[in-house]
Design an enzyme around this catalytic site. Structure first.
Site, mmCIF file in Angstrom:
data_model
loop_
_atom_site.group_PDB
_atom_site.id
_atom_site.type_symbol
_atom_site.label_atom_id
_atom_site.label_comp_id
_atom_site.label_asym_id
_atom_site.label_seq_id
_atom_site.Cartn_x
_atom_site.Cartn_y
_atom_site.Cartn_z
ATOM 1 C CD GLN A 1 -6.805 -1.037 1.587
ATOM 2 O OE1 GLN A 1 -7.599 -1.626 0.900
ATOM 3 N NE2 GLN A 1 -7.090 0.139 2.138
ATOM 4 C CE LYS B 1 -3.239 1.643 -3.916
ATOM 5 N NZ LYS B 1 -2.143 1.655 -2.943
ATOM 6 N N GLY B 2 -3.095 6.916 -6.083
ATOM 7 C CA GLY B 2 -3.980 8.058 -6.351
ATOM 8 C C GLY B 2 -3.381 8.957 -7.420
ATOM 9 C CB THR C 1 -2.955 9.348 3.690
ATOM 10 O OG1 THR C 1 -1.793 9.177 2.894
ATOM 11 C CG2 THR C 1 -3.745 10.511 3.153
ATOM 12 N N GLY D 1 0.833 -1.211 0.000
ATOM 13 C CA GLY D 1 0.000 0.000 0.000
ATOM 14 C C GLY D 1 0.860 1.251 0.000
ATOM 15 C CG ASP D 2 0.630 3.687 2.362
ATOM 16 O OD1 ASP D 2 -0.505 4.187 2.306
ATOM 17 O OD2 ASP D 2 1.012 2.980 3.314
ATOM 18 C CD GLU D 3 1.475 0.094 -3.193
ATOM 19 O OE1 GLU D 3 0.433 0.799 -3.215
ATOM 20 O OE2 GLU D 3 1.501 -1.070 -2.758
ATOM 21 N NE ARG E 1 -23.232 -16.658 4.736
ATOM 22 C CZ ARG E 1 -23.195 -17.977 4.882
ATOM 23 N NH1 ARG E 1 -23.802 -18.751 4.034
ATOM 24 N NH2 ARG E 1 -22.532 -18.512 5.890
ATOM 25 C CB ALA F 1 -7.700 3.559 0.866
ATOM 26 N N GLY F 2 -5.768 5.847 1.860
ATOM 27 C CA GLY F 2 -5.560 7.289 1.819
ATOM 28 C C GLY F 2 -4.849 7.613 0.526
ATOM 29 C CG HIS F 3 -6.005 6.645 -2.876
ATOM 30 N ND1 HIS F 3 -6.966 5.995 -3.607
ATOM 31 C CD2 HIS F 3 -5.268 5.668 -2.294
ATOM 32 C CE1 HIS F 3 -6.803 4.684 -3.471
ATOM 33 N NE2 HIS F 3 -5.792 4.474 -2.676
ATOM 34 C CB THR F 4 -1.816 12.155 -1.283
ATOM 35 O OG1 THR F 4 -2.003 11.642 0.033
ATOM 36 C CG2 THR F 4 -1.512 13.639 -1.211
ATOM 37 C CB THR G 1 -2.982 5.930 10.937
ATOM 38 O OG1 THR G 1 -1.794 5.675 10.188
ATOM 39 C CG2 THR G 1 -4.038 4.891 10.589
HETATM 40 P P1 IMP Z 1 -7.197 -2.698 8.235
HETATM 41 O O1 IMP Z 1 -7.349 -2.672 6.752
HETATM 42 O O2 IMP Z 1 -7.529 -1.398 8.898
HETATM 43 O O3 IMP Z 1 -7.905 -3.861 8.850
HETATM 44 O O4 IMP Z 1 -5.640 -2.938 8.547
HETATM 45 C C1 IMP Z 1 -4.987 -4.174 8.255
HETATM 46 C C2 IMP Z 1 -3.539 -3.932 7.845
HETATM 47 O O5 IMP Z 1 -3.533 -3.274 6.577
HETATM 48 C C3 IMP Z 1 -2.754 -3.023 8.788
HETATM 49 O O6 IMP Z 1 -1.394 -3.440 8.777
HETATM 50 C C4 IMP Z 1 -2.856 -1.656 8.144
HETATM 51 O O7 IMP Z 1 -1.782 -0.812 8.494
HETATM 52 C C5 IMP Z 1 -2.788 -2.047 6.672
HETATM 53 N N1 IMP Z 1 -3.449 -1.080 5.786
HETATM 54 C C6 IMP Z 1 -4.776 -0.952 5.550
HETATM 55 N N2 IMP Z 1 -5.007 0.009 4.642
HETATM 56 C C7 IMP Z 1 -3.803 0.484 4.279
HETATM 57 C C8 IMP Z 1 -3.394 1.465 3.320
HETATM 58 O O8 IMP Z 1 -4.192 2.096 2.616
HETATM 59 N N3 IMP Z 1 -2.049 1.676 3.232
HETATM 60 C C9 IMP Z 1 -1.148 0.971 3.959
HETATM 61 N N4 IMP Z 1 -1.483 0.033 4.845
HETATM 62 C C10 IMP Z 1 -2.811 -0.209 5.002
#
Ligand code: IMP
Length: 430
Positions: A225, A16-17, A304, A12-14, A144, A39-42, A306
């Site tokens: 992600q 993509k946005g 982005t 994640g955080d590569e 379900r 997710a956090g897309h900048t 947390t």
């Molecule tokens: P959750 O998706 O909040 O359940 O987190 C599960 C794992 O995925 C944790 O290690 C998070 O830090 C990681 N994670 C979830 N979303 C992202 C993202 O957008 N970027 C990076 N790590 C992510």
């Protein structure tokens, strides 16, 4: 009638946005297919920073329809806040532009409370989730027992479903975890108000995608992600609860593989990870700070969503080969090449040593991965700033060599390189 998919090739955080924004001007529809506001897309346009969690990055392009697809999980409070922020900055986020598929699942305050309770109970074995309620919402979906966005069209059914849902979660929260209960009346009141605002946005997502494709228009699936956070193909159990890989785009949007044209893997020129779990090329100390940045710039390696500092390390080619394989990637986009400028030499992990043996592939068992030691190849660095470079032939020879090395070693061409956070800071490779 192509569907092009943008996938995170690492954890994640590569960026993509950034690439979604770049490709969105040719798309009729940009669609999120998995995950939620974890997710956090900048996207940075003319110095203006847009941080998006749920709304697809295509929203900044007038005329592009943005879909939040069936495979996603949606916290309506976050969605509405993001829509209001975008509207205040002049973006059109009306129902003609933004669409919410009725099959997407809703995240409630009870899911978020469960996420916190699970993580607390895991103690030292915590996954390090984003605490956005993602896991509990997908758990309910699989059991379900989930609440789908289509309930917004029927407020009575919504209230009834919420009452049962919160009561069940309170039993677990209070009885199982010794936590405070969630206020059911408050949740029903809150969600009734959300329903009034969001009902006009509801659509049948797969139908919308199919119509665009049948008209010969391009649909861009925006991954969230990354491959190593995929519940089936990531570093389980340190993963998210959905399928960020290419297969997730099929189920999340409701299409089959025959419509897919490009599968674009986005990889950072180094590696980052948030949360727990093994990370073979991880660095610490000054070397880590050099790649992470100090947090002053919005594109430094701090979450982005947390704000957590990301773990950082050298580029890991077994990971990119794994991403190529499980996504059938057609190409890579290599981001943040500019961050490597000025390093005298750059290490790239080309394989692992596992119990005295050399392995080239990425092990699926995180216990095995934890025993892997990176085998590095040292590449020459370059001194020049590359942020203004726009053509491959203008890259310093060592930077060009780095990009070519990644392509040769991963078995996939690199089609774009990003050299800065701005929309224009891209090199189209030859
Ligand atoms: P959750 O998706 O909040 O359940 O987190 C599960 C794992 O995925 C944790 O290690 C998070 O830090 C990681 N994670 C979830 N979303 C992202 C993202 O957008 N970027 C990076 N790590 C992510």
């Amino acid at each position: 009638m192509p569907l092009n998919i943008i996938i995170g090739a690492q954890w994640g955080d590569e960026g993509k946005g950034h690439i979604t924004d770049r490709l969105a001007h040719d798309a009729a529809v940009v669609a999120r297919y998995s995950g939620g506001d974890n997710a956090g897309h900048t996207v940075i346009i003319a110095g203006e920073i847009f941080k998006l969690h749920l709304v697809p990055s295509g929203i900044i392009h007038p005329g592009v329809v943005c879909l939040i697809g069936n495979g996603t999980v949606v916290n309506p409070a976050v969605l509405l806040r993001e829509m209001d922020e975008l509207a205040a900055r002049g973006a059109d986020v009306g129902p003609a532009r933004l669409k919410l598929s009725g099959g997407a699942h809703l995240i409630t305050p009870a899911h978020i409370a469960m996420d916190r309770a699970h993580e607390r109970a895991r103690g030292r074995g915590a996954i390090g989730t984003t605490l956005r309620g993602i896991g509990p919402t997908y758990t309910d979906k699989a059991r379900r027992e989930g609440l789908r966005a289509e309930l917004f069209a029927d407020p009575d059914a919504l209230a009834e479903a919420l009452a049962a849902h919160v009561a069940a979660k309170n039993e677990a929260l209070v009885g199982g975890y010794g936590e405070e209960p969630v206020d059911v009346a408050a949740v029903i009141a809150e969600f009734t108000a959300y329903a009034r605002r969001l009902a006009p946005y509801l659509v049948d997502g797969p139908l919308l995608v199919d119509e665009a494709l049948r008209q010969g228009r391009m649909v861009l699936a925006e991954g969230a992600q990354g491959t190593l956070l995929d519940i089936d193909h990531g570093t389980y159990p340190f993963v998210t609860s959905s399928s960020p890989t290419a297969g997730g785009a099929m189920t999340g949007l409701g299409v089959g593989p025959r419509v897919v044209d490009r599968v674009i893997g986005v990889a950072k020129a180094f590696t980052t990870r948030v949360g727990g779990g093994p990370f073979p090329t991880e660095l610490d100390g000054a070397a880590a700070t050099r790649l992470r940045g100090t947090g002053e710039k919005p594109w430094d390696e701090f979450g982005t969503t947390t704000g957590r500092p990301r773990r950082v390390g050298w580029l890991d080619l077994p990971i990119l080969r794994h991403a190529r394989r499980v996504n059938s990637l057609s190409e890579f986009v290599l981001t943040k090449l500019d961050i490597l400028s000025g390093l005298p030499e750059i290490l790239v992990c080309v394989a692992y040593e596992l119990d005295g043996r050399r392995i080239e592939s990425f092990p699926h068992d995180p216990g095995v991965l934890a025993r892997c030691r990176p085998i590095y190849e040292t590449l020459p660095g370059w001194a020049e700033d590359v942020m203004e470079v726009r053509r491959p032939e203008d890259l310093p020879a060592a930077a060009r060599h780095y990009v070519d090395f990644v392509a040769a070693q991963s078995g996939v061409p690199v089609s774009y390189v990003s050299v800065g956070p701005g929309r224009e800071q891209f090199i189209v490779m030859d």
